[in-house]
Design an enzyme around this catalytic site. Structure first.
Site, PDB file in Angstrom:
ATOM      1  N   HIS A  12     -10.769  -0.318  -4.154  1.00  0.00           N
ATOM      2  CA  HIS A  12     -10.028  -0.400  -2.893  1.00  0.00           C
ATOM      3  C   HIS A  12      -9.091   0.797  -2.760  1.00  0.00           C
ATOM      4  CE1 HIS A  12      -7.759  -2.473   0.371  1.00  0.00           C
ATOM      5  NE2 HIS A  12      -6.724  -1.847  -0.174  1.00  0.00           N
ATOM      6  N   GLU A  13      -8.360   1.110  -3.828  1.00  0.00           N
ATOM      7  CA  GLU A  13      -7.414   2.225  -3.779  1.00  0.00           C
ATOM      8  C   GLU A  13      -8.133   3.569  -3.680  1.00  0.00           C
ATOM      9  OE1 GLU A  13      -4.519   1.466  -3.129  1.00  0.00           O
ATOM     10  OE2 GLU A  13      -4.610  -0.645  -3.705  1.00  0.00           O
ATOM     11  N   HIS A  37      -9.116   4.087  -0.161  1.00  0.00           N
ATOM     12  CA  HIS A  37      -8.000   4.582   0.653  1.00  0.00           C
ATOM     13  C   HIS A  37      -7.924   6.102   0.562  1.00  0.00           C
ATOM     14  CE1 HIS A  37      -5.860   1.321   2.489  1.00  0.00           C
ATOM     15  NE2 HIS A  37      -5.600   0.681   1.370  1.00  0.00           N
ATOM     16  N   GLU A  85      -7.015  -1.219   6.025  1.00  0.00           N
ATOM     17  CA  GLU A  85      -7.204  -2.143   4.904  1.00  0.00           C
ATOM     18  C   GLU A  85      -8.614  -2.739   4.912  1.00  0.00           C
ATOM     19  OE1 GLU A  85      -5.306  -2.824   2.217  1.00  0.00           O
ATOM     20  OE2 GLU A  85      -4.122  -1.159   3.007  1.00  0.00           O
TER      21      GLU A  85
END
Length: 287
Positions: free
Chosen positions: A139-140, A143, A220
Site C-alpha cells: 500500500h505504501e 502511494h 487511498e
C-alpha cells in the site's frame, strides 16, 4: 507535466472567474493579477517547502530509524520485501525505517517517487503476520509509485491559493460595500478588514480541508488497488481486517497521516483523509 498544466489551468480559471465576478460587482480588478501572484507564492510556497523537507521532518518528528544495515532477520525481510515491491512498481528503492509506536500503522513520504521513505511502526511490525505486513508495505509503495505526495501537494497548493485569494477578494467586496454606504467613504478600516480576512481564511480553510480530504480518500482507494496488484488482494484485505479489529490510530502529523495505512476517524466521513476501513475492504472484495 500534466499535473503542472492542470495546476496552471486551475489558477488561470480562478483568476478569470474572480475577475468576471469582480467586474459585475463593480470591484476594481486592476490588482487581481498581483493578488493572485501573492496568493500563489504563499499558497504553493508552504506546500512545496513541506514536500521538500518531508523525509527529514518524518525522521525527526516520528523518530524514524532508517535501516542501513539490517540487524536481524525481521529487518532483512522488511528491506527485501520493499526492494521487491519497489522493483515491481518501477521505482527506485525507498529508504526503509522503523519508528517506535505501539499502534499498528505505517506511512510513506518524500519529495518524489524516486526519493521516498517507507516507515512502519514497531506495533505493526511485531503485531501483524508477514502476509499482512506485506499488504501494508505494498500500500505504501503504491502511494510512492502513484506520485501521491506530489499530487496532493499540488492540490493543497491550489486550495491554499484559493483560500488566500478568495478571502481577500470577498473582504474587498465587503470593504467596497461599506465604503459606498459610508458618508465618509472610509470603508472597514485596517483592523476590521484584517479581522474579516481572518474569519474568511478560517471559513474557506475548512472548505479547502474538505476538498483535500476528498482527493486523499480517492488516493487511498488507488493505493489499495496497487497493493492488491503488488502483494495480492487477500494480503491487503487481511491487513485491513487486522486494522479494523485493532484500536483506532492515534495522533500522527498530518503530512504523514495522509499517507498512512490507517487514518483517524472523524465526526463526518467527508472530513476524513482515509475512507472507513469497511468501505476499503468492500472495494477490494468487489474489484
Amino acid at each position: 507535466m500534466k499535473r503542472v498544466f492542470l495546476l496552471i489551468a486551475t489558477n488561470l480559471a480562478i483568476l478569470l472567474v474572480a475577475s468576471i465576478v469582480m467586474s459585475i460587482l463593480g470591484v476594481n480588478t486592476s490588482t487581481m493579477g498581483g493578488l493572485l501572484v501573492f496568493a500563489a507564492i504563499f499558497g504553493f510556497g508552504g506546500s512545496f517547502i513541506s514536500l521538500a523537507i518531508s523525509k527529514w521532518m518524518a525522521k525527526k518528528t516520528m523518530g524514524c530509524e532508517v535501516i542501513v544495515q539490517p540487524r536481524d532477520e525481521t529487518e532483512r525481510w522488511l528491506v527485501d520485501t520493499v526492494t521487491r515491491q519497489a522493483k515491481q512498481a518501477g521505482i527506485n528503492m525507498p529508504e526503509v525505517a522503523i519508528y517506535q509506536s505501539p499502534e499498528m500503522n505505517a506511512f510513506a513520504t518524500g519529495p518524489s517517487k524516486n526519493n521516498a521513505l517507507v516507515a512502519v511502526s514497531t506495533g505493526l511490525l511485531y503485531g501483524m503476520t508477514r502476509d499482512e505486513i506485506e499488504g501494508v508495505l505494498a500500500h505504501e509503495v503504491s502511494h510512492v509509485a502513484n506520485g501521491d505526495m506530489v499530487t496532493l501537494t499540488l492540490i493543497q497548493g491550489v486550495v491554499n491559493t484559493f483560500v488566500i485569494f478568495a478571502a481577500r477578494v470577498v473582504a474587498g467586496i465587503i470593504d467596497n460595500f461599506v465604503s459606498s454606504n459610508d458618508e465618509e467613504g472610509q470603508g472597514l478600516g485596517m483592523f476590521a478588514y484584517m479581522g474579516v480576512v481572518f474569519v474568511l481564511d478560517m471559513l474557506f480553510g475548512i472548505l479547502a480541508s474538505i476538498i483535500v480530504a476528498y482527493f486523499s480518500r480517492i488516493r487511498e482507494f488507488k493505493a489499495d488497488e496497487g497493493a492488491a496488484r503488488l502483494a495480492g488482494k487477500d494480503k491487503m484485505i487481511a491487513a485491513l481486517e487486522r486494522l479494523r479489529a485493532g484500536p483506532e490510530s492515534g495522533a500522527m502529523p498530518a503530512q504523514m497521516s495522509a499517507f498512512g495505512i490507517n487514518g483517524k476517524r472523524s465526526m463526518a466521513d467527508f472530513m476524513m483523509s482515509h475512507p472507513p476501513l469497511e468501505k476499503r475492504i468492500a472495494a477490494l472484495k468487489n474489484s
